[in-house]
Design an enzyme around this catalytic site. Structure first.
Site, short mmCIF file in Angstrom:
data_model
loop_
_atom_site.label_atom_id
_atom_site.label_comp_id
_atom_site.label_asym_id
_atom_site.label_seq_id
_atom_site.Cartn_x
_atom_site.Cartn_y
_atom_site.Cartn_z
N ILE A 115 8.93 -2.26 -4.37
CA ILE A 115 8.93 -1.19 -5.36
C ILE A 115 8.39 -1.70 -6.69
O ILE A 115 8.54 -2.87 -7.04
CB ILE A 115 10.34 -0.58 -5.53
CG1 ILE A 115 11.34 -1.58 -6.09
CG2 ILE A 115 10.84 -0.01 -4.21
CD1 ILE A 115 12.68 -0.98 -6.45
N CYS A 116 7.77 -0.81 -7.43
CA CYS A 116 7.18 -1.15 -8.73
C CYS A 116 8.26 -1.15 -9.79
O CYS A 116 8.88 -0.12 -10.06
CB CYS A 116 6.08 -0.15 -9.08
SG CYS A 116 5.38 -0.43 -10.71
N LEU A 117 8.49 -2.30 -10.39
CA LEU A 117 9.47 -2.43 -11.46
C LEU A 117 8.84 -3.01 -12.73
O LEU A 117 9.54 -3.36 -13.67
CB LEU A 117 10.61 -3.35 -11.00
CG LEU A 117 11.42 -2.87 -9.81
CD1 LEU A 117 12.39 -3.94 -9.35
CD2 LEU A 117 12.16 -1.60 -10.14
#
Length: 169
Positions: A115-117
């Site tokens: 996931i993009c964090l």
């Protein structure tokens, strides 16, 4: 930048004291104890507030983590496998949390279902090294990501609940 509910949640997750990663064999065991203590407390707090949403376990060395996470949207439970490795530069580098079965379904995800964090979570992590741990990554990383992405994926018809037989009965 962080709302009051998130601040209250964070205040209940113990901060880490040991600045150690998996390469530091002398102190990694101490850090791992702190991580488990914080995770246990976070999960218990979630249960107490009826907001339980994940289960995690690790390999014996504490370097590979895996489990389940779920999100309730419109009274329907969406459940996913979650996994991540502890980076060798941990805790300086945050873990990259992956939901492999969602790979390619949203732009806010990297190869392997990570996931993009980058925009929101990683700067916060960097300001709080070494005090933040896995519980903080779940609370400030995966939790908000699920809250934004799952309703969007459902509305686009890209995901369906795993157990649809109960809904159709």
């Amino acid at each position: 930048m962080v709302d009051e509910a998130t601040k209250r949640t964070l205040a209940k997750i113990p901060l880490m004291k040991t600045n150690s990663g998996p390469r530091d064999s002398d102190h990694w065991h101490d850090r791992l104890k702190e991580e488990y203590t914080a995770l246990i407390r976070y999960v218990q707090n979630n249960k107490d507030s009826d907001s339980d949403w994940f289960r995690l376990q690790s390999n014996k060395q504490g370097t590979k983590w895996f489990g389940k996470c779920w999100y309730i949207h419109e009274l329907i439970k969406y459940e996913f496998d979650v996994e991540f490795d502890i980076p060798v530069t941990y805790p300086t580098t945050a873990p990259e949390i992956a939901l492999p079965e969602l790979e390619g379904k949203t732009a806010k995800m990297y190869r392997g279902g990570k996931i993009c964090l980058t925009d929101h979570f990683k700067p916060l992590w960097a300001r709080n090294v070494p005090r933040f741990g896995i519980g903080h990554a779940m609370a400030l990383g995966l939790g908000p990501w699920l809250a934004v992405e799952i309703p969007d994926l459902v509305s686009k018809g890209l995901i369906v609940p795993k157990d649809t037989s109960a809904a159709s009965s």
